[in-house]
Design an enzyme around this catalytic site. Structure first.
Site, PDB file in Angstrom:
ATOM      1  N   SER A 178       0.810  -1.214   0.000  1.00  0.00           N
ATOM      2  CA  SER A 178       0.000   0.000   0.000  1.00  0.00           C
ATOM      3  C   SER A 178       0.845   1.265   0.000  1.00  0.00           C
ATOM      4  O   SER A 178       0.733   2.108  -0.896  1.00  0.00           O
ATOM      5  CB  SER A 178      -0.924  -0.002   1.221  1.00  0.00           C
ATOM      6  OG  SER A 178      -1.621   1.219   1.331  1.00  0.00           O
ATOM      7  N   GLN A 179       1.716   1.437   1.007  1.00  0.00           N
ATOM      8  CA  GLN A 179       2.556   2.628   1.049  1.00  0.00           C
ATOM      9  C   GLN A 179       3.726   2.527   0.078  1.00  0.00           C
ATOM     10  O   GLN A 179       4.110   3.514  -0.555  1.00  0.00           O
ATOM     11  CB  GLN A 179       3.078   2.857   2.472  1.00  0.00           C
ATOM     12  CG  GLN A 179       2.028   3.324   3.472  1.00  0.00           C
ATOM     13  CD  GLN A 179       1.546   4.742   3.204  1.00  0.00           C
ATOM     14  OE1 GLN A 179       2.204   5.541   2.556  1.00  0.00           O
ATOM     15  NE2 GLN A 179       0.370   5.057   3.715  1.00  0.00           N
ATOM     16  N   GLU A 215       4.547  -6.042  11.648  1.00  0.00           N
ATOM     17  CA  GLU A 215       4.930  -7.332  12.208  1.00  0.00           C
ATOM     18  C   GLU A 215       6.053  -8.007  11.421  1.00  0.00           C
ATOM     19  O   GLU A 215       6.744  -8.886  11.940  1.00  0.00           O
ATOM     20  CB  GLU A 215       3.718  -8.272  12.298  1.00  0.00           C
ATOM     21  CG  GLU A 215       3.051  -8.630  10.978  1.00  0.00           C
ATOM     22  CD  GLU A 215       2.003  -7.630  10.532  1.00  0.00           C
ATOM     23  OE1 GLU A 215       1.180  -8.011   9.671  1.00  0.00           O
ATOM     24  OE2 GLU A 215       1.997  -6.483  11.026  1.00  0.00           O
ATOM     25  N   HIS A 241       5.798   4.564   9.876  1.00  0.00           N
ATOM     26  CA  HIS A 241       5.064   4.458  11.141  1.00  0.00           C
ATOM     27  C   HIS A 241       6.096   4.140  12.221  1.00  0.00           C
ATOM     28  O   HIS A 241       7.065   3.435  11.962  1.00  0.00           O
ATOM     29  CB  HIS A 241       4.008   3.361  11.037  1.00  0.00           C
ATOM     30  CG  HIS A 241       3.222   3.115  12.290  1.00  0.00           C
ATOM     31  ND1 HIS A 241       2.776   4.134  13.116  1.00  0.00           N
ATOM     32  CD2 HIS A 241       2.781   1.966  12.863  1.00  0.00           C
ATOM     33  CE1 HIS A 241       2.098   3.615  14.127  1.00  0.00           C
ATOM     34  NE2 HIS A 241       2.086   2.309  13.999  1.00  0.00           N
ATOM     35  N   GLY A 258      -1.979   4.266   1.270  1.00  0.00           N
ATOM     36  CA  GLY A 258      -1.086   4.433   0.146  1.00  0.00           C
ATOM     37  C   GLY A 258      -1.764   4.771  -1.167  1.00  0.00           C
ATOM     38  O   GLY A 258      -1.250   5.573  -1.953  1.00  0.00           O
ATOM     39  N   ASP A 268      -1.453   7.575  16.453  1.00  0.00           N
ATOM     40  CA  ASP A 268      -1.899   6.781  15.312  1.00  0.00           C
ATOM     41  C   ASP A 268      -2.640   5.531  15.778  1.00  0.00           C
ATOM     42  O   ASP A 268      -3.726   5.213  15.270  1.00  0.00           O
ATOM     43  CB  ASP A 268      -0.697   6.395  14.448  1.00  0.00           C
ATOM     44  CG  ASP A 268      -1.109   5.720  13.156  1.00  0.00           C
ATOM     45  OD1 ASP A 268      -1.624   6.418  12.264  1.00  0.00           O
ATOM     46  OD2 ASP A 268      -0.914   4.497  13.027  1.00  0.00           O
ATOM     47  N   GLU A 325     -24.418   6.322   3.685  1.00  0.00           N
ATOM     48  CA  GLU A 325     -24.494   7.781   3.835  1.00  0.00           C
ATOM     49  C   GLU A 325     -23.355   8.344   4.697  1.00  0.00           C
ATOM     50  O   GLU A 325     -23.147   9.564   4.729  1.00  0.00           O
ATOM     51  CB  GLU A 325     -25.845   8.192   4.435  1.00  0.00           C
ATOM     52  CG  GLU A 325     -27.000   8.038   3.468  1.00  0.00           C
ATOM     53  CD  GLU A 325     -28.284   8.671   3.987  1.00  0.00           C
ATOM     54  OE1 GLU A 325     -28.231   9.789   4.518  1.00  0.00           O
ATOM     55  OE2 GLU A 325     -29.331   8.018   3.867  1.00  0.00           O
TER      56      GLU A 325
END
Length: 334
Positions: free
Chosen positions: A28-29, A85, A109, A135, A192, A232
């Site tokens: 992702s990042q 991890e 992080h 990301g 975070d 919504e």
């Protein structure tokens, strides 16, 4: 004390000129940092395990992935975008043996540094650029000329240039377009984790499920329950995003606003606020970190059971069906 915020007009990627950045992991990042830095004119090397989906994606994006050890040897700034991890094992096996004095170790992080799962030597800089978004947004916002705000922190600075390197990295991924806020590894990690657990993931997920279940148990059709309690929510969050709570209240009906002001505190009551304080205390004392580390060491039995329990929740079943009917939504199913 006012937080120092850096913006695009005062930053550049100059501190990375002539340097090579290694991105460990193309998830992702990782995919966002790699592409954004490359598009900003920075030389990037990607490290990824061969033949997995992320490796193939990196190749599709015109990178030539190498091992983590190779990237550490070749690069000046080594950025860890692997899951929390997985980082300690990769650090012990591939990074530490190849980490020479003068290099810079970067994190997105602060978990492993703050909780001492990774303890770098004193002759390398240790910095962090933590985007305040996933990301795919870091990439899409950059591509459209915008940027996701970031946090910057320096843990070790033997070179005296750690902050300059970190800010150049942050500018290179577009963070300075939204603002890069100065913080510490401790504060980033604790806030975070709290945000994820009490509000953004844990809090919102349970609130949505509780509202859906309440209406469903009262006999209302699941489709209506879904729209009222989940679909919504995006409309409301978009109003928050644009103008805060005041703008949201300005934008909804007077009836909705009165219900918000009078009933909201009954849902998020003093008991809930006390529980939030307990959650924060578990983070600050390291209780949550120890629990998560042990959970991974045991093969994640609780994690897997809890995930499986929620996977086919009625909210998810009806949501999957309804999203497929809304062609303008880029529906994602896991």
């Amino acid at each position: 004390m006012a937080v120092k915020i850096y913006y695009e007009n005062e930053l550049s990627t100059d501190a990375l000129k002539g340097k090579k950045v290694g991105i460990l992991g193309y998830g992702s990042q990782g995919h966002a940092h790699s592409q954004n830095l490359r598009d900003s004119g920075v030389e990037v090397m990607v490290a990824e395990l061969p033949d997995n989906a992320n490796y193939k994606l990196a190749c599709e994006h015109k990178f030539k992935p190498v091992s983590a050890a190779e990237a550490v040897k070749a690069c000046d700034l080594i950025v860890m975008t692997l899951p929390d991890e997985a980082q300690p094992v990769v650090y012990r096996n591939e990074i530490k043996p190849n980490l020479k004095a003068g290099k810079v170790l970067g994190f997105t992080h602060g978990f492993n540094i703050h909780f001492s799962q990774i303890v770098p030597p004193d002759d390398v800089d240790v910095v962090m650029i933590a985007p305040k978004g996933p990301g795919h947004l870091v990439r899409s916002e950059f591509a459209r000329g915008a940027g996701v705000p970031c946090l910057v922190a320096v843990e070790k600075n033997p070179s005296g240039k750690a902050l300059d390197i970190a800010l150049a990295w942050g500018a290179g991924i577009g963070g300075a377009r939204g603002g890069i806020l100065e913080t510490t590894f401790k504060d980033e990690t604790e806030t975070d984790l709290f945000g994820e657990q009490a509000v953004l993931c844990g809090g919102v997920t349970e609130l949505v499920k509780a509202g859906f279940d309440t209406l469903l148990e009262a006999g209302y059709p699941p489709e209506i329950c879904f729209f009222e309690c989940m679909h919504e929510l995006k409309l409301i969050v978009d109003l928050f995003y644009q103008g805060g709570i005041n703008y949201m209240r300005y934008s909804v009906s007077n009836t909705a606003e009165y219900g918000d002001l009078t009933r909201g505190p009954r849902v998020i009551n003093q008991q809930v606020r006390q529980e939030m304080k307990k959650i924060l205390d578990e983070i600050v004392t390291g209780q949550f970190a120890r629990e998560w580390i042990l959970e991974n060491a045991a093969g994640r039995p609780s994690f897997n059971a809890l995930y499986k329990k929620d996977y086919n929740h009625p909210l998810e079943v009806v949501g999957k069906k309804l999203r497929r009917m809304m062609k303008w939504i880029d529906s994602k199913e896991v």
